[in-house]
Design an enzyme around this catalytic site. Structure first.
Site, PDB file in Angstrom:
ATOM      1  N   GLY A 262      27.996  97.600 108.973  1.00 55.89           N
ATOM      2  CA  GLY A 262      28.246  99.014 108.724  1.00 55.89           C
ATOM      3  C   GLY A 262      29.244  99.588 109.704  1.00 55.89           C
ATOM      4  O   GLY A 262      29.689  98.921 110.633  1.00 55.89           O
ATOM      5  N   SER A 263      29.544 100.857 109.480  1.00 53.53           N
ATOM      6  CA  SER A 263      30.608 101.471 110.273  1.00 53.53           C
ATOM      7  C   SER A 263      30.096 101.958 111.622  1.00 53.53           C
ATOM      8  O   SER A 263      30.870 102.425 112.442  1.00 53.53           O
ATOM      9  CB  SER A 263      31.181 102.653 109.506  1.00 53.53           C
ATOM     10  OG  SER A 263      30.172 103.625 109.373  1.00 53.53           O
ATOM     11  N   CYS A 264      28.776 101.878 111.867  1.00 48.82           N
ATOM     12  CA  CYS A 264      28.256 102.563 113.055  1.00 48.82           C
ATOM     13  C   CYS A 264      27.733 101.646 114.146  1.00 48.82           C
ATOM     14  O   CYS A 264      28.217 101.697 115.272  1.00 48.82           O
ATOM     15  CB  CYS A 264      27.164 103.531 112.629  1.00 48.82           C
ATOM     16  SG  CYS A 264      27.735 104.654 111.385  1.00 48.82           S
ATOM     17  N   PHE A 265      26.720 100.830 113.839  1.00 43.62           N
ATOM     18  CA  PHE A 265      26.108 100.045 114.908  1.00 43.62           C
ATOM     19  C   PHE A 265      27.127  99.173 115.650  1.00 43.62           C
ATOM     20  O   PHE A 265      27.219  99.236 116.881  1.00 43.62           O
ATOM     21  CB  PHE A 265      24.954  99.187 114.383  1.00 43.62           C
ATOM     22  CG  PHE A 265      23.716  99.954 114.006  1.00 43.62           C
ATOM     23  CD1 PHE A 265      23.601 101.299 114.296  1.00 43.62           C
ATOM     24  CD2 PHE A 265      22.654  99.330 113.370  1.00 43.62           C
ATOM     25  CE1 PHE A 265      22.468 102.020 113.957  1.00 43.62           C
ATOM     26  CE2 PHE A 265      21.513 100.031 113.024  1.00 43.62           C
ATOM     27  CZ  PHE A 265      21.427 101.370 113.315  1.00 43.62           C
ATOM     28  N   ASP A 268      29.652 101.509 117.537  1.00 40.57           N
ATOM     29  CA  ASP A 268      29.090 102.344 118.605  1.00 40.57           C
ATOM     30  C   ASP A 268      28.611 101.502 119.786  1.00 40.57           C
ATOM     31  O   ASP A 268      28.800 101.890 120.943  1.00 40.57           O
ATOM     32  CB  ASP A 268      27.940 103.208 118.061  1.00 40.57           C
ATOM     33  CG  ASP A 268      28.446 104.249 117.075  1.00 40.57           C
ATOM     34  OD1 ASP A 268      29.671 104.383 116.932  1.00 40.57           O
ATOM     35  OD2 ASP A 268      27.618 104.921 116.431  1.00 40.57           O
TER      36      ASP A 268
END
Ligand code: UGA
Length: 423
Positions: A262-265, A268
Site C-alpha cells: 500500500g501507499s502508507c506503511f 511511512d
C-alpha cells in the site's frame, strides 16, 4: 462551513465527500483534469466502497471539483491539504508537492483577510513549523495566527473502508499552537462521538508515523512468528488467535501472510527511519520491520520451488494484484514483488485481478492477463493467491497446487493440494 480540499486522491476525495455528506459546502481542487471531470459527473475516479453514492447525493449541490486552486481557495474559510508526500530513493519523504501548493496558496492569501490551512498529508515531525508556516508567510507577506492559521490533522483511513473510518473514527488528532483555529476545525468533526486529542504540531505529525509504524511492526511480528511456526508445522492462525485473546495484544492486525503493502506503511516506516537516522538515532526495530516485510513475498516463491521443482518455464497463475482486497490500489503491493521474482526465475505468468488489471498492464505489459480467476487456475500448473478477494474462495482448484499468501481458506474448505505461507 465553506471548505476547500487540495488534492483529490484517496485521502482528499474521501475527506471532501465526507464533509459534503456532513452538510458542508466543499470545493475540491486537483491538477488532473480527468479526475475533476469524473467527480463532477458523479463518477468516483477510484474504487472505494460507498463513494459513488455520496457523489451522487452531493455533486454538484454541495461538492464540486476544479482544476484550479484560486476559486476553491477564495470561496472557502479553510483548506484541507491532501497532496501526496511520496518517497524519494532513500526512503526520504518528498515535500515538493506540499511546498509548491503552500507557496501558491500563500500568494493567493495576499487577497484574503484570514484563512485556515489543515494539513492532512502525512509529514514528518517539524514540517508544519519549519516548512508550511514559513513558506506561507514568505509567499503572502502575512503572519501566522494573525492572518492565517495551520492545523495538523493526520488521517487514519484504511483504503476500502475509508468512508466507514471517516464517519466512525477511533479518534481525531488536531495539532496546532493556535487554540482559536483548533476550535474552528474541531467544529467540523463535532457530529462524531469519538475523542478529539489536541496536541502541538510535532506531536500530531508523530502520532501518524507512530500509528503506522506500530501496525507495520505488528504485521512483521506475526509474519516472523509465522515463519518460525511454519518450520515446526504449526498453523500460525491458531497461534494468532491464542495471543490475540490477551486484551493487551488484541486480535487485530495479526494476520500473517505475504507482508504489508500500500501507499502508507512502506512509505511511512521508511520516512521515519530516514528522519531518525538523519537525527542521529539508529531505529533498529523499524529497520527489522522493513527487512522482514521485504523478504516475506519471497517465502511464497521458496515454497513454490520446494513443491514444484525448478520454476523455469512453468505456467504459474497469480490471483490478485492489489495490496489488499476492497481497493484497486497496487502501490507497493507484494504481488508486484512476486511478479518480478518469478520473471527472474523465467516462469510463464498467468494473471487475474478483479480491479487492477489495467493498472498492472502499464507496468508489466507482456504478461498473460486472463478474463477470469478460473481460467488462470485451469491454465496453470500452480497458483499463488496474492490478494484476499472473496471470489477466489469458490474456484474449482481440482488437484492444482495452491499456495496461499492471504489465508483465504481459514474458515473455509481448503483446496486439495494446498499450502499456506505461514500455516
Ligand atoms: C493504513 C492504516 O491502516 C490507516 O490507518 C492509515 O490511515 C493508512 O495506512 C494511511 O497511512 O493512509 P491501508 O494502507 O489502507 O491503511 O491498509 P491496511 O488495511 O492498514 O493494510 C495495510 C497492509 O497491511 C495491507 O497490505 C494488508 O494486507 C496488510 N495487513 C494488514 C497484514 O498483512 N496483516 C494484517 O493483520 C493487517
Amino acid at each position: 462551513m465553506n471548505i476547500s480540499v487540495v488534492g483529490l486522491g484517496y485521502v482528499g476525495l474521501i475527506q471532501a465527500a465526507g464533509m459534503a455528506k456532513l452538510g458542508h459546502n466543499v470545493l475540491g481542487s486537483d491538477m488532473d483534469k480527468n479526475k475533476v471531470d469524473k467527480i463532477n459527473s458523479k463518477e468516483p475516479p477510484i474504487y472505494e466502497n460507498g463513494l459513488k453514492e455520496i457523489l451522487q447525493e452531493t455533486v454538484p449541490s454541495r461538492f464540486s471539483a476544479y482544476q484550479e486552486l484560486k476559486k476553491p481557495f477564495m470561496e472557502s474559510d479553510a483548506t484541507f491539504i491532501c497532496v501526496g508526500t511520496p518517497s524519494k530513493r532513500q526512503g526520504e519523504m518528498s515535500l515538493h508537492q506540499l511546498e509548491n501548493v503552500m507557496r501558491q496558496l500563500g500568494e493567493l492569501l495576499k487577497e484574503k483577510k484570514y484563512h485556515i490551512f489543515v494539513i492532512k498529508s502525512t509529514v514528518v515531525p517539524g514540517t508544519c513549523e519549519n516548512i508550511v508556516i514559513p513558506v506561507v508567510e514568505k509567499a503572502s507577506g502575512k503572519k501566522f495566527k494573525k492572518d492565517f492559521s495551520v492545523v495538523m490533522n493526520p488521517e487514519f483511513l484504511r483504503e476500502g473502508e475509508a468512508l466507514e473510518d471517516f464517519f466512525d473514527p477511533d479518534r481525531i488528532v488536531l495539532g496546532s499552537s493556535d487554540k482559536t483555529a483548533l476550535k474552528k476545525i474541531k467544529e467540523i468533526y463535532s457530529p462524531f462521538k469519538c475523542p478529539v486529542l489536541e496536541t502541538g504540531f510535532k506531536e500530531a505529525e508523530m502520532i501518524k508515523y507512530a500509528s503506522n509504524a506500530f501496525l507495520a511492526t505488528k504485521i512483521s511480528f506475526i509474519n516472523e512468528i509465522g515463519n518460525i511456526s511454519k518450520t515446526f508445522g504449526i498453523d500460525t492462525n491458531i497461534v494468532a488467535k491464542g495471543i490475540g485473546m490477551d486484551k493487551r495484544i488484541s486480535p487485530h492486525f495479526l494476520k500473517s501472510g505475504i507482508g504489508f503493502g500500500g501507499s502508507c506503511f512502506p512509505k511511512d516506516v521508511n520516512a521515519i527511519v530516514y528522519k531518525a537516522t538523519e537525527k542521529g538515532y539508529n531505529p533498529k526495530l523499524l529497520r527489522s520491520v522493513l527487512d522482514v516485510n521485504r523478504d516475506q513475498p519471497l517465502k511464497m516463491i521458496e515454497l513454490l520451488d520446494r513443491k514444484e521443482g525448478p520454476i523455469k518455464g512453468k505456467k504459474i497463475g497469480l490471483l490478485g494484484l492489489t495490496f489488499k482486497a476492497g481497493t484497486d490500489d497496487i502501490r507497493e503491493s507484494p504481488a508486484l514483488v512476486t511478479i518480478k521474482e518469478l520473471l527472474m526465475e523465467e516462469a510463464e505468468l498467468y494473471i487475474y485481478d478483479p480491479k487492477a488489471m489495467e493498472k498492472t498492464k502499464k507496468l508489466f505489459p507482456h504478461l498473460n492477463y486472463l478474463s477470469s480467476a478460473q481460467e488462470v487456475v485451469d491454465e496453470c500448473e500452480a497458483v499463488l493467491i496474492l490478494t484476499e478477494w472473496p471470489e477466489f474462495r469458490t474456484l474449482d482448484y481440482g488437484k492444482k497446487l495452491v499456495i496461499d499468501g492471504k489465508n483465504l481458506f481459514f474458515d473455509n474448505h481448503r483446496p486439495e493440494n494446498y499450502e499456506g505461507i505461514c500455516w
